[in-house]
Design a protein around this motif. Sequence first.
Motif, PDB file in Angstrom:
ATOM      1  N   VAL A  40     -21.103   7.231  58.683  1.00  0.00           N
ATOM      2  CA  VAL A  40     -21.642   7.269  57.057  1.00  0.00           C
ATOM      3  C   VAL A  40     -21.782   8.545  56.322  1.00  0.00           C
ATOM      4  O   VAL A  40     -22.152   9.519  56.982  1.00  0.00           O
ATOM      5  N   VAL A  41     -21.341   8.524  55.165  1.00  0.00           N
ATOM      6  CA  VAL A  41     -21.455   9.745  54.594  1.00  0.00           C
ATOM      7  C   VAL A  41     -21.898   9.430  53.063  1.00  0.00           C
ATOM      8  O   VAL A  41     -21.429   8.539  52.436  1.00  0.00           O
ATOM      9  N   ASN A  42     -22.573  10.347  52.702  1.00  0.00           N
ATOM     10  CA  ASN A  42     -23.185  10.203  51.263  1.00  0.00           C
ATOM     11  C   ASN A  42     -22.468  11.259  50.507  1.00  0.00           C
ATOM     12  O   ASN A  42     -22.859  12.510  50.805  1.00  0.00           O
ATOM     13  N   ILE A  43     -21.526  11.173  49.723  1.00  0.00           N
ATOM     14  CA  ILE A  43     -20.800  11.975  48.985  1.00  0.00           C
ATOM     15  C   ILE A  43     -21.345  12.131  47.514  1.00  0.00           C
ATOM     16  O   ILE A  43     -21.514  11.233  46.646  1.00  0.00           O
ATOM     17  N   ASN A  44     -21.566  13.224  46.977  1.00  0.00           N
ATOM     18  CA  ASN A  44     -22.168  13.630  45.958  1.00  0.00           C
ATOM     19  C   ASN A  44     -21.605  14.837  45.110  1.00  0.00           C
ATOM     20  O   ASN A  44     -21.499  15.766  45.828  1.00  0.00           O
ATOM     21  N   ARG A  45     -21.154  14.416  43.976  1.00  0.00           N
ATOM     22  CA  ARG A  45     -20.213  15.219  43.196  1.00  0.00           C
ATOM     23  C   ARG A  45     -21.018  15.498  41.847  1.00  0.00           C
ATOM     24  O   ARG A  45     -20.706  14.579  40.962  1.00  0.00           O
ATOM     25  N   GLY A  46     -21.773  16.577  41.712  1.00  0.00           N
ATOM     26  CA  GLY A  46     -22.634  16.706  40.355  1.00  0.00           C
ATOM     27  C   GLY A  46     -23.438  15.584  40.000  1.00  0.00           C
ATOM     28  O   GLY A  46     -23.355  15.177  38.686  1.00  0.00           O
ATOM     29  N   GLY A  47     -23.949  14.907  41.009  1.00  0.00           N
ATOM     30  CA  GLY A  47     -25.025  13.794  40.719  1.00  0.00           C
ATOM     31  C   GLY A  47     -24.352  12.406  40.668  1.00  0.00           C
ATOM     32  O   GLY A  47     -25.239  11.423  40.506  1.00  0.00           O
ATOM     33  N   GLU A  48     -23.018  12.437  40.833  1.00  0.00           N
ATOM     34  CA  GLU A  48     -22.473  10.980  41.004  1.00  0.00           C
ATOM     35  C   GLU A  48     -21.830  10.970  42.413  1.00  0.00           C
ATOM     36  O   GLU A  48     -21.031  11.793  42.783  1.00  0.00           O
ATOM     37  N   GLU A  49     -22.081   9.836  42.886  1.00  0.00           N
ATOM     38  CA  GLU A  49     -21.421   9.344  44.178  1.00  0.00           C
ATOM     39  C   GLU A  49     -19.981   9.025  43.964  1.00  0.00           C
ATOM     40  O   GLU A  49     -19.580   8.506  43.026  1.00  0.00           O
ATOM     41  N   ALA A  50     -19.233   9.717  44.952  1.00  0.00           N
ATOM     42  CA  ALA A  50     -17.607   9.668  44.867  1.00  0.00           C
ATOM     43  C   ALA A  50     -17.191   8.053  45.183  1.00  0.00           C
ATOM     44  O   ALA A  50     -18.112   7.559  45.965  1.00  0.00           O
ATOM     45  N   ALA A  51     -16.186   7.744  44.760  1.00  0.00           N
ATOM     46  CA  ALA A  51     -15.887   6.433  44.822  1.00  0.00           C
ATOM     47  C   ALA A  51     -15.288   5.963  46.125  1.00  0.00           C
ATOM     48  O   ALA A  51     -15.461   5.006  46.916  1.00  0.00           O
ATOM     49  N   THR A  52     -14.455   6.770  46.844  1.00  0.00           N
ATOM     50  CA  THR A  52     -13.879   6.791  48.087  1.00  0.00           C
ATOM     51  C   THR A  52     -14.376   7.917  49.175  1.00  0.00           C
ATOM     52  O   THR A  52     -13.969   8.856  48.890  1.00  0.00           O
ATOM     53  N   PRO A  53     -14.875   7.349  50.355  1.00  0.00           N
ATOM     54  CA  PRO A  53     -15.178   8.289  51.302  1.00  0.00           C
ATOM     55  C   PRO A  53     -13.894   8.805  52.089  1.00  0.00           C
ATOM     56  O   PRO A  53     -12.960   7.922  51.859  1.00  0.00           O
ATOM     57  N   PRO A  54     -13.857   9.613  52.979  1.00  0.00           N
ATOM     58  CA  PRO A  54     -12.821   9.933  53.677  1.00  0.00           C
ATOM     59  C   PRO A  54     -12.554   8.849  54.758  1.00  0.00           C
ATOM     60  O   PRO A  54     -13.254   7.891  55.037  1.00  0.00           O
ATOM     61  N   PRO A  55     -11.420   8.670  55.036  1.00  0.00           N
ATOM     62  CA  PRO A  55     -10.880   7.433  56.133  1.00  0.00           C
ATOM     63  C   PRO A  55     -11.955   7.543  57.448  1.00  0.00           C
ATOM     64  O   PRO A  55     -12.291   8.483  57.820  1.00  0.00           O
ATOM     65  N   GLY A  56     -12.397   6.321  57.710  1.00  0.00           N
ATOM     66  CA  GLY A  56     -13.124   6.145  58.732  1.00  0.00           C
ATOM     67  C   GLY A  56     -14.503   6.453  58.435  1.00  0.00           C
ATOM     68  O   GLY A  56     -15.559   6.189  59.375  1.00  0.00           O
ATOM     69  N   TYR A  57     -14.890   6.600  57.401  1.00  0.00           N
ATOM     70  CA  TYR A  57     -16.330   6.658  56.808  1.00  0.00           C
ATOM     71  C   TYR A  57     -16.709   5.953  55.970  1.00  0.00           C
ATOM     72  O   TYR A  57     -15.938   5.229  55.098  1.00  0.00           O
ATOM     73  N   SER A  58     -18.125   5.506  55.851  1.00  0.00           N
ATOM     74  CA  SER A  58     -18.882   4.632  54.879  1.00  0.00           C
ATOM     75  C   SER A  58     -19.778   5.353  54.063  1.00  0.00           C
ATOM     76  O   SER A  58     -20.235   6.204  54.298  1.00  0.00           O
ATOM     77  N   THR A  59     -19.974   5.025  52.623  1.00  0.00           N
ATOM     78  CA  THR A  59     -20.908   5.776  52.283  1.00  0.00           C
ATOM     79  C   THR A  59     -22.460   4.991  52.442  1.00  0.00           C
ATOM     80  O   THR A  59     -22.323   3.969  52.973  1.00  0.00           O
ATOM     81  N   VAL A  60     -23.273   5.676  51.968  1.00  0.00           N
ATOM     82  CA  VAL A  60     -24.745   5.257  52.301  1.00  0.00           C
ATOM     83  C   VAL A  60     -24.792   3.903  51.372  1.00  0.00           C
ATOM     84  O   VAL A  60     -25.310   3.064  51.802  1.00  0.00           O
ATOM     85  N   ALA A  61     -24.371   3.865  50.398  1.00  0.00           N
ATOM     86  CA  ALA A  61     -24.327   2.524  49.237  1.00  0.00           C
ATOM     87  C   ALA A  61     -23.636   1.484  49.816  1.00  0.00           C
ATOM     88  O   ALA A  61     -23.950   0.379  49.797  1.00  0.00           O
ATOM     89  N   GLN A  62     -22.507   1.833  50.590  1.00  0.00           N
ATOM     90  CA  GLN A  62     -21.745   0.694  51.412  1.00  0.00           C
ATOM     91  C   GLN A  62     -22.622   0.253  52.509  1.00  0.00           C
ATOM     92  O   GLN A  62     -22.687  -0.805  52.744  1.00  0.00           O
ATOM     93  N   LEU A  63     -23.159   1.093  53.195  1.00  0.00           N
ATOM     94  CA  LEU A  63     -24.065   0.718  54.230  1.00  0.00           C
ATOM     95  C   LEU A  63     -25.145  -0.217  53.830  1.00  0.00           C
ATOM     96  O   LEU A  63     -25.392  -1.439  54.561  1.00  0.00           O
ATOM     97  N   ILE A  64     -25.820   0.333  52.791  1.00  0.00           N
ATOM     98  CA  ILE A  64     -27.002  -0.702  52.142  1.00  0.00           C
ATOM     99  C   ILE A  64     -26.397  -2.002  51.771  1.00  0.00           C
ATOM    100  O   ILE A  64     -27.194  -3.105  52.085  1.00  0.00           O
ATOM    101  N   ALA A  65     -25.419  -1.939  50.973  1.00  0.00           N
ATOM    102  CA  ALA A  65     -24.676  -3.338  50.315  1.00  0.00           C
ATOM    103  C   ALA A  65     -24.340  -4.184  51.785  1.00  0.00           C
ATOM    104  O   ALA A  65     -24.677  -5.302  51.652  1.00  0.00           O
ATOM    105  N   ASP A  66     -23.877  -3.625  52.663  1.00  0.00           N
ATOM    106  CA  ASP A  66     -23.550  -4.423  54.095  1.00  0.00           C
ATOM    107  C   ASP A  66     -24.792  -4.997  54.377  1.00  0.00           C
ATOM    108  O   ASP A  66     -24.917  -6.218  54.904  1.00  0.00           O
ATOM    109  N   ALA A  67     -25.991  -4.101  54.727  1.00  0.00           N
ATOM    110  CA  ALA A  67     -27.101  -4.437  55.229  1.00  0.00           C
ATOM    111  C   ALA A  67     -27.740  -5.544  54.566  1.00  0.00           C
ATOM    112  O   ALA A  67     -28.455  -6.613  54.939  1.00  0.00           O
TER     113      ALA A  67
END
Length: 167
Positions: A40-67
Motif C-alpha cells: 500500500v502506498v499513499n501518494i501525495n502530490r501537492g496536497g492531492e492524492e494521485a489517481a494511480t499508484p505504481p503497479p502492485g501497489y494500492s493507495t491508503v484510500a483504496q485499502l480503506i474503501a476495500d475494508a
Amino acid sequence: MTRPMKLQSVSWTSTGNSSDQTPQLPKFSSTVVETTASQVVNINRGGEEAATPPPGYSTVAQLIADAEQDETERAALQDARRWLVSEFYQDQAETVRTYRLKKGMSQTQLAKAIGSSQPHIAQIESGRRHLMIETCRRLAAALDLDMNTLDQALRHQESAAATRGAQ
C-alpha cells in the motif's frame, strides 16, 4: 476478514518512462504498508492524492474503501474512529470532527451523507469554510445534531482555526 498490516510510508518517482516507476523510500524516515494482499502506498502530490499508484501497489484510500466493503472490517473502522475521539479529543471542545468521529464516520462517508465531497468536509472541519444554511441542515441531520449544537461546533472550529493562524 482482518488483514495483518505493517504501516510504512512509501514515495515513488518516475524515471521518465511511465511504465518504469520504482518505489523509493523517503530519505529521512520510512514506513512501509504491507498487507497480505498487496503493498500500500499513499501518494501525495501537492496536497492531492494521485489517481494511480505504481503497479502492485494500492493507495491508503483504496485499502480503506476495500475494508468498508466487509461488514467486520467496517465495524472495526467505526470503532477505531470512536476510540480516536475518546482518546485524543476528549479534552477539546466539540467540533464537527469530534461529532463525526463519535458516529464512527469517515470524512468521505459524511460527505456522501450530505451530498458533498471529502475535501469540502476537510475544509469545514478545519474551520476554513463558511457554510450555507442548507449545508448546515444536511450536516446537522447526518450527525444527529440540532442546529444550535452544530452552530457551537462550528464556532469552536473557527476559534481553533484562528488560534492556529495566530501562532
